[in-house]
Motif scaffolding. Structure first.
Motif, PDB file in Angstrom:
ATOM      1  N   TYR A 251       0.746  -1.175   0.007  1.00 46.65           N
ATOM      2  CA  TYR A 251       0.181   0.041  -0.091  1.00 46.65           C
ATOM      3  C   TYR A 251       0.800   1.296   0.017  1.00 46.65           C
ATOM      4  CZ  TYR A 251      -4.167  -2.571   1.454  1.00 46.65           C
ATOM      5  OH  TYR A 251      -5.344  -3.487   1.465  1.00 46.65           O
TER       6      TYR A 251
ATOM      7  N   GLN B 209       0.737   5.443   1.099  1.00 47.08           N
ATOM      8  CA  GLN B 209       0.127   6.342   1.757  1.00 47.08           C
ATOM      9  C   GLN B 209       0.586   8.101   1.535  1.00 47.08           C
ATOM     10  OE1 GLN B 209       0.231   6.300   6.006  1.00 47.08           O
ATOM     11  NE2 GLN B 209      -2.000   6.987   6.288  1.00 47.08           N
TER      12      GLN B 209
ATOM     13  N   ASN C 157      -1.679  13.043   4.958  1.00 48.21           N
ATOM     14  CA  ASN C 157      -3.147  13.263   5.306  1.00 48.21           C
ATOM     15  C   ASN C 157      -4.247  12.462   4.271  1.00 48.21           C
ATOM     16  OD1 ASN C 157      -2.377  15.244   7.085  1.00 48.21           O
ATOM     17  ND2 ASN C 157      -1.845  16.422   5.465  1.00 48.21           N
ATOM     18  N   GLN C 158      -3.583  11.193   3.884  1.00 50.59           N
ATOM     19  CA  GLN C 158      -4.563  10.144   3.104  1.00 50.59           C
ATOM     20  C   GLN C 158      -4.569   8.860   3.925  1.00 50.59           C
ATOM     21  OE1 GLN C 158      -4.297  10.277  -0.886  1.00 50.59           O
ATOM     22  NE2 GLN C 158      -4.083  12.616  -0.907  1.00 50.59           N
ATOM     23  N   GLY C 159      -5.527   8.079   3.473  1.00 47.49           N
ATOM     24  CA  GLY C 159      -5.548   6.745   3.854  1.00 47.49           C
ATOM     25  C   GLY C 159      -4.593   5.859   2.927  1.00 47.49           C
ATOM     26  N   LEU C 160      -4.624   4.708   3.168  1.00 51.58           N
ATOM     27  CA  LEU C 160      -3.722   3.664   2.191  1.00 51.58           C
ATOM     28  C   LEU C 160      -4.593   3.412   0.897  1.00 51.58           C
ATOM     29  CD1 LEU C 160      -2.725   3.434   5.249  1.00 51.58           C
ATOM     30  CD2 LEU C 160      -1.978   1.244   4.705  1.00 51.58           C
TER      31      LEU C 160
ATOM     32  N   LEU D 240      -3.903   0.768  -2.434  1.00 48.82           N
ATOM     33  CA  LEU D 240      -3.479  -0.435  -2.687  1.00 48.82           C
ATOM     34  C   LEU D 240      -2.515  -0.094  -4.140  1.00 48.82           C
ATOM     35  CD1 LEU D 240      -3.396  -3.703  -2.523  1.00 48.82           C
ATOM     36  CD2 LEU D 240      -5.364  -3.374  -4.285  1.00 48.82           C
TER      37      LEU D 240
ATOM     38  N   PHE E 266       3.786   0.829   2.837  1.00 45.53           N
ATOM     39  CA  PHE E 266       3.659  -0.399   3.553  1.00 45.53           C
ATOM     40  C   PHE E 266       3.387  -1.458   2.786  1.00 45.53           C
ATOM     41  CE2 PHE E 266       3.018   2.481   7.339  1.00 45.53           C
ATOM     42  CZ  PHE E 266       2.769   3.605   7.103  1.00 45.53           C
TER      43      PHE E 266
ATOM     44  N   PHE F 210       0.811  -5.168   9.301  1.00 46.13           N
ATOM     45  CA  PHE F 210       1.324  -4.008   8.626  1.00 46.13           C
ATOM     46  C   PHE F 210       2.955  -4.010   8.949  1.00 46.13           C
ATOM     47  CE2 PHE F 210      -1.511  -1.873   5.701  1.00 46.13           C
ATOM     48  CZ  PHE F 210      -2.888  -2.543   6.189  1.00 46.13           C
TER      49      PHE F 210
ATOM     50  N   THR G 212       6.397  -1.324   9.430  1.00 43.63           N
ATOM     51  CA  THR G 212       6.206   0.156  10.108  1.00 43.63           C
ATOM     52  C   THR G 212       6.425   1.215   9.080  1.00 43.63           C
ATOM     53  OG1 THR G 212       8.548  -0.481  10.477  1.00 43.63           O
ATOM     54  CG2 THR G 212       7.105  -0.701  12.066  1.00 43.63           C
TER      55      THR G 212
END
Lengths: 112, 114
Positions: A36, A38, A41-44, A46, A90, A102, A104
């Motif tokens: 993933y 990122q 300020n956003q989500g993950l 794919l 990630f 996940f 780190t």
């Protein structure tokens, strides 16, 4: 429990150079593997996934990853990076249950 | 096709307070998972809901609780907030019977504890 190790916390690379982000996981049982990305300020989002079959999988934005069962690795590669690839990456592992594990994260910085 | 939506986007609380975060899954998904992502860390699994029940739980105290509604949306509740609860809380949805498919993530709720 599964353990996911991303060996490099930060990776600086010059624009148009190749990059490899490393990921190792602990379990030898059947797993599904994901990368993933990122952005701040956003989500993950794919990038790609390995479910079965060919060990080389291709994803979005020119990324690819190779599954190596004997080394329990799933390294992410891109032959030529762009400024827009600067982000946090990630690696994730999903076992036969529904829980994701996940790493780190690896911060990729593309230098102009 | 709406993706995963979370609300609010940002929240500021003080120690000892309680908070509720909300998540609507991607259309067609029936399973919701919650993650805590501390600054500079990867997401840590809190729990997962399916058919309105908690199905799996990570290593989080009972102060963290949740709920799933008949329309598959979900809430995460955190009681007696601590400074260490400051993090980005991510919601992810999936379809339970497609176990080899990825989770889809929302943009998260940034929770700051003062």
């Amino acid at each position: 429990a599964q353990s996911v190790t991303q060996l490099d916390s930060q990776v600086p690379v010059f624009e148009e150079a190749p990059v490899e982000l490393r990921c190792n996981y602990s379990s030898s049982v059947s797993v599904y593997l994901f990368w993933y990305v990122q952005y701040p300020n956003q989500g993950l989002q794919l990038l790609l996934k390995y479910l079965s079959g060919s060990t080389l999988v291709k994803g979005i934005n020119g990324f690819e990853a190779e599954f190596n069962k004997s080394q329990t690795s799933f390294h992410l590669r891109k032959p030529s990076v762009h400024i827009s690839d600067t982000a946090e990456y990630f690696c994730a592992v999903r076992e036969t249950g529904n829980q994701f594990y996940f790493g780190t994260g690896t911060s990729l910085t593309v230098i102009p | 096709d709406a993706g995963v939506t979370q609300s609010p986007t940002h929240l500021i609380k003080t120690r000892g307070q309680q908070v509720t975060l909300r998540c609507s899954p991607k259309s067609g998904h029936d399973t919701v998972s919650w993650y805590q992502q501390a600054l500079g860390q990867g997401p840590q699994f809190i729990f997962q809901y399916y058919e309105e029940e908690e199905r799996q739980r990570g290593n989080f105290p009972d102060r963290f609780s949740g709920h799933q509604f008949p329309n598959y949306s979900s809430e995460l509740n955190v009681n007696a907030l601590l400074l260490g609860d400051s993090a980005l809380y991510l919601c992810a949805s999936s379809l339970r019977h497609q176990g080899n498919q990825p989770q889809h993530f929302g943009d998260g709720t940034r929770l700051s504890i003062l």
